[in-house]
Design a protein around this motif. Structure first.
Motif, PDB file in Angstrom:
ATOM      1  N   HIS A 152       0.809  -1.169   0.029  1.00 42.29           N
ATOM      2  CA  HIS A 152      -0.027  -0.039  -0.120  1.00 42.29           C
ATOM      3  C   HIS A 152       0.966   1.354   0.011  1.00 42.29           C
ATOM      4  O   HIS A 152       1.691   1.559   0.962  1.00 42.29           O
ATOM      5  N   THR A 153       0.871   2.155  -1.008  1.00 43.18           N
ATOM      6  CA  THR A 153       1.591   3.096  -1.210  1.00 43.18           C
ATOM      7  C   THR A 153       0.884   4.552  -1.458  1.00 43.18           C
ATOM      8  O   THR A 153       0.887   5.102  -2.705  1.00 43.18           O
ATOM      9  N   PRO A 154      -0.011   4.912  -0.713  1.00 45.95           N
ATOM     10  CA  PRO A 154      -0.632   6.199  -0.697  1.00 45.95           C
ATOM     11  C   PRO A 154       0.051   7.257  -0.790  1.00 45.95           C
ATOM     12  O   PRO A 154       1.223   7.374  -0.540  1.00 45.95           O
ATOM     13  N   GLY A 155      -0.583   8.500  -1.397  1.00 39.82           N
ATOM     14  CA  GLY A 155       0.351   9.831  -1.605  1.00 39.82           C
ATOM     15  C   GLY A 155      -0.398  10.352  -3.028  1.00 39.82           C
ATOM     16  O   GLY A 155      -0.833  11.428  -3.015  1.00 39.82           O
ATOM     17  N   HIS A 156       0.060   9.643  -4.015  1.00 43.19           N
ATOM     18  CA  HIS A 156      -0.636  10.191  -5.331  1.00 43.19           C
ATOM     19  C   HIS A 156      -2.110   9.772  -5.224  1.00 43.19           C
ATOM     20  O   HIS A 156      -2.818  10.841  -5.482  1.00 43.19           O
ATOM     21  N   ALA A 157      -2.588   8.747  -4.462  1.00 45.71           N
ATOM     22  CA  ALA A 157      -4.042   8.414  -4.434  1.00 45.71           C
ATOM     23  C   ALA A 157      -4.018   7.604  -3.024  1.00 45.71           C
ATOM     24  O   ALA A 157      -3.232   7.103  -2.740  1.00 45.71           O
ATOM     25  N   PRO A 158      -5.031   7.884  -2.275  1.00 46.42           N
ATOM     26  CA  PRO A 158      -5.231   7.502  -1.012  1.00 46.42           C
ATOM     27  C   PRO A 158      -5.161   5.701  -1.158  1.00 46.42           C
ATOM     28  O   PRO A 158      -4.867   5.003  -0.137  1.00 46.42           O
ATOM     29  N   ASP A 159      -5.834   5.123  -2.311  1.00 52.63           N
ATOM     30  CA  ASP A 159      -5.840   3.840  -2.469  1.00 52.63           C
ATOM     31  C   ASP A 159      -4.716   3.105  -3.237  1.00 52.63           C
ATOM     32  O   ASP A 159      -4.804   2.054  -3.791  1.00 52.63           O
ATOM     33  N   HIS A 160      -3.677   3.776  -3.503  1.00 47.93           N
ATOM     34  CA  HIS A 160      -2.593   3.237  -4.433  1.00 47.93           C
ATOM     35  C   HIS A 160      -1.995   2.080  -4.134  1.00 47.93           C
ATOM     36  O   HIS A 160      -1.564   2.068  -2.757  1.00 47.93           O
ATOM     37  N   LEU A 161      -1.846   1.352  -4.935  1.00 49.49           N
ATOM     38  CA  LEU A 161      -0.939  -0.061  -4.653  1.00 49.49           C
ATOM     39  C   LEU A 161       0.104  -0.378  -5.381  1.00 49.49           C
ATOM     40  O   LEU A 161      -0.221   0.086  -6.635  1.00 49.49           O
ATOM     41  N   CYS A 162       1.160  -0.997  -5.126  1.00 52.68           N
ATOM     42  CA  CYS A 162       2.327  -1.423  -5.854  1.00 52.68           C
ATOM     43  C   CYS A 162       2.193  -2.958  -5.629  1.00 52.68           C
ATOM     44  O   CYS A 162       1.780  -3.766  -4.589  1.00 52.68           O
ATOM     45  N   PHE A 163       2.790  -3.747  -6.877  1.00 58.06           N
ATOM     46  CA  PHE A 163       2.590  -5.172  -6.671  1.00 58.06           C
ATOM     47  C   PHE A 163       4.098  -5.677  -7.238  1.00 58.06           C
ATOM     48  O   PHE A 163       4.603  -5.341  -8.051  1.00 58.06           O
ATOM     49  N   ALA A 164       4.379  -6.435  -6.053  1.00 55.38           N
ATOM     50  CA  ALA A 164       5.988  -6.948  -6.138  1.00 55.38           C
ATOM     51  C   ALA A 164       5.948  -8.614  -6.683  1.00 55.38           C
ATOM     52  O   ALA A 164       5.293  -9.249  -6.138  1.00 55.38           O
ATOM     53  N   LEU A 165       6.525  -8.573  -7.766  1.00 60.23           N
ATOM     54  CA  LEU A 165       6.321 -10.078  -8.400  1.00 60.23           C
ATOM     55  C   LEU A 165       7.415 -10.843  -7.698  1.00 60.23           C
ATOM     56  O   LEU A 165       8.565 -10.692  -7.613  1.00 60.23           O
ATOM     57  N   VAL A 166       6.947 -11.795  -6.931  1.00 60.44           N
ATOM     58  CA  VAL A 166       7.938 -12.490  -6.055  1.00 60.44           C
ATOM     59  C   VAL A 166       9.004 -13.554  -6.606  1.00 60.44           C
ATOM     60  O   VAL A 166       8.672 -14.008  -7.782  1.00 60.44           O
ATOM     61  N   GLY A 167       9.952 -13.249  -6.444  1.00 63.20           N
ATOM     62  CA  GLY A 167      11.053 -13.861  -6.748  1.00 63.20           C
ATOM     63  C   GLY A 167      11.937 -13.323  -8.189  1.00 63.20           C
ATOM     64  O   GLY A 167      12.857 -13.845  -8.549  1.00 63.20           O
ATOM     65  N   GLN A 168      11.086 -12.304  -8.426  1.00 60.82           N
ATOM     66  CA  GLN A 168      11.638 -11.575  -9.804  1.00 60.82           C
ATOM     67  C   GLN A 168      12.555 -10.131  -9.581  1.00 60.82           C
ATOM     68  O   GLN A 168      12.809  -9.807 -10.389  1.00 60.82           O
ATOM     69  N   ARG A 169      12.207  -9.730  -8.183  1.00 62.45           N
ATOM     70  CA  ARG A 169      12.804  -8.304  -7.955  1.00 62.45           C
ATOM     71  C   ARG A 169      12.211  -7.300  -8.834  1.00 62.45           C
ATOM     72  O   ARG A 169      12.779  -6.210  -9.390  1.00 62.45           O
ATOM     73  N   THR A 170      10.750  -7.380  -9.276  1.00 64.21           N
ATOM     74  CA  THR A 170      10.314  -6.618 -10.388  1.00 64.21           C
ATOM     75  C   THR A 170       9.108  -5.993  -9.590  1.00 64.21           C
ATOM     76  O   THR A 170       8.175  -6.914  -8.812  1.00 64.21           O
ATOM     77  N   VAL A 171       9.002  -4.684  -9.597  1.00 65.72           N
ATOM     78  CA  VAL A 171       7.650  -4.021  -8.908  1.00 65.72           C
ATOM     79  C   VAL A 171       6.822  -3.226  -9.991  1.00 65.72           C
ATOM     80  O   VAL A 171       7.413  -2.445 -10.721  1.00 65.72           O
ATOM     81  N   PHE A 172       5.404  -3.729  -9.960  1.00 64.64           N
ATOM     82  CA  PHE A 172       4.539  -2.651 -10.828  1.00 64.64           C
ATOM     83  C   PHE A 172       4.133  -1.434  -9.993  1.00 64.64           C
ATOM     84  O   PHE A 172       3.649  -1.715  -9.145  1.00 64.64           O
ATOM     85  N   THR A 173       4.697  -0.365 -10.351  1.00 67.10           N
ATOM     86  CA  THR A 173       4.627   0.820  -9.243  1.00 67.10           C
ATOM     87  C   THR A 173       3.517   1.755  -9.801  1.00 67.10           C
ATOM     88  O   THR A 173       3.410   2.677  -9.003  1.00 67.10           O
ATOM     89  N   GLY A 174       2.708   1.410 -10.715  1.00 68.47           N
ATOM     90  CA  GLY A 174       1.490   2.319 -10.989  1.00 68.47           C
ATOM     91  C   GLY A 174       2.221   3.743 -11.266  1.00 68.47           C
ATOM     92  O   GLY A 174       2.888   3.716 -11.911  1.00 68.47           O
ATOM     93  N   ASP A 175       1.407   4.740 -10.508  1.00 64.40           N
ATOM     94  CA  ASP A 175       1.734   5.933 -10.752  1.00 64.40           C
ATOM     95  C   ASP A 175       2.628   6.507  -9.623  1.00 64.40           C
ATOM     96  O   ASP A 175       2.908   7.758  -9.563  1.00 64.40           O
ATOM     97  N   HIS A 176       3.117   5.669  -8.730  1.00 66.23           N
ATOM     98  CA  HIS A 176       3.867   6.040  -7.351  1.00 66.23           C
ATOM     99  C   HIS A 176       5.328   6.587  -7.856  1.00 66.23           C
ATOM    100  O   HIS A 176       5.845   7.375  -7.263  1.00 66.23           O
ATOM    101  N   VAL A 177       6.006   5.689  -8.671  1.00 67.27           N
ATOM    102  CA  VAL A 177       7.218   5.874  -9.241  1.00 67.27           C
ATOM    103  C   VAL A 177       7.110   5.691 -10.784  1.00 67.27           C
ATOM    104  O   VAL A 177       6.796   4.593 -11.266  1.00 67.27           O
TER     105      VAL A 177
END
Length: 321
Positions: A152-177
């Motif tokens: 859960h990465t609020p800031g840009h939006a209060p409901d913002h989520l990032c999703f980290a792909l387990v075992g791949q060191r890859t993160v789907f950051t949406g509009d957070h970064v």
């Protein structure tokens, strides 16, 4: 490291084409370019055979058809939403009707949504969006034959989520970064305090790549996160300096530090300054002294706080950290 961010805007886009951008990850870019979405919204297909879709994008028939075509012969198990801005979530129900899959997101926040700038109100945010199932920080979603950690990465939006792909060191950051521009922080939708805390949350991680919702991949995640934080700290210092120099209203601060911008971006810049001022007020560095500034330009907005007079609090200075 300089407070000025080095953006990568050299991205080639072939709309509607599923391109492999990481192991087990394909990207389809929606044809919805704008000052806020860059070249368009990135929809990610994660997994093979059993697929999770991250951010189905706008309710665009051509884009949804491209997702359907790319997943033909596969099963879509989940549709994940980073946050309920329309360029990310509007296509969710239509896509579900076409390919199935459970829709997952943070869900309702119980807070005021939207912001007082052109393109950032309810035409930008869907306050009525409801998933099939809500997610919280620390959840793990087993979707599309892969596992995704929920951040859960609020800031840009209060409901913002990032999703980290387990075992791949890859993160789907949406509009957070993102790598193409700074993230819009526009109150009340956005919160500078929460945004910076969410950036700090990413620093201890050892991610190899960020895949944002707009623009190309971020190859140096920790470096970019640190640069984001430094940029916001630098912007705060410039605002404090403006106040010390008697530039005490948001329209005048925007004119001083942003230069010439078109009306839409000037309104977004005004809200960004407001976000900084709110954060500084919460820390006792700045106070809102009023009264409202009658010379405030209409394009800078007329929402609460945007036409107020601000000053540095006694004992604070532009050297505050």
């Amino acid at each position: 490291m300089s407070a000025e961010l080095a953006f990568n805007r050299s991205v080639d886009v072939d709309y509607g084409v599923a391109e492999e951008v990481a192991p087990q990850v394909r990207r389809i870019v929606a044809n919805n370019p704008s000052p806020y979405t860059f070249l368009g919204t990135n929809t990610y297909l994660v997994g093979r055979g059993r697929v999770a879709v991250i951010d189905p994008g706008p309710a665009c028939k051509q884009h949804l058809a491209a997702i359907v075509d790319a997943t033909r012969g596969e099963r879509v198990t989940h549709i994940l939403i980073t946050h309920s801005h329309r360029d990310h979530c509007d296509g969710a129900r239509d896509l579900q009707a076409l390919v199935g899959g459970e829709i997952l997101s943070f869900g309702p926040t119980g807070t005021e949504r939207g912001a007082g700038a052109p393109g950032l109100g309810e035409a930008f945010v869907d306050p009525s969006f409801r998933p099939d199932r809500t997610l919280q920080d620390g959840d793990v979603v087993k979707a599309g034959g892969v596992a995704l950690d929920v951040l859960h990465t609020p800031g840009h939006a209060p409901d913002h989520l990032c999703f980290a792909l387990v075992g791949q060191r890859t993160v789907f950051t949406g509009d957070h970064v993102m790598g193409w521009n700074t993230t819009v922080i526009a109150p009340p939708e956005g919160s500078m305090a929460k945004f910076l805390a969410s950036l700090e949350k990413l620093l201890p991680r050892h991610d190899k790549v960020f895949l944002p919702a707009h623009g190309g991949r971020v190859q140096t995640p920790q470096r970019v996160v640190k640069a984001y934080i430094m940029h916001r700290q630098w912007r705060e210092q410039t605002i404090l300096t403006c106040l010390e120099d008697g530039v005490s209203t948001i329209p005048r601060i925007v004119a001083k530090i942003y230069g010439d911008l078109d009306a839409d971006l000037k309104a977004a810049a005004a809200l960004s300054v407001l976000a900084h001022l709110e954060y500084m007020i919460s820390r006792g560095l700045v106070r809102e002294t009023g009264p409202r500034d009658r010379d405030a330009q209409p394009e800078a907005g007329t929402e609460a706080g945007l036409a107020s007079v601000y000053s540095v609090s006694p004992g604070a200075s532009s050297q505050a950290s």
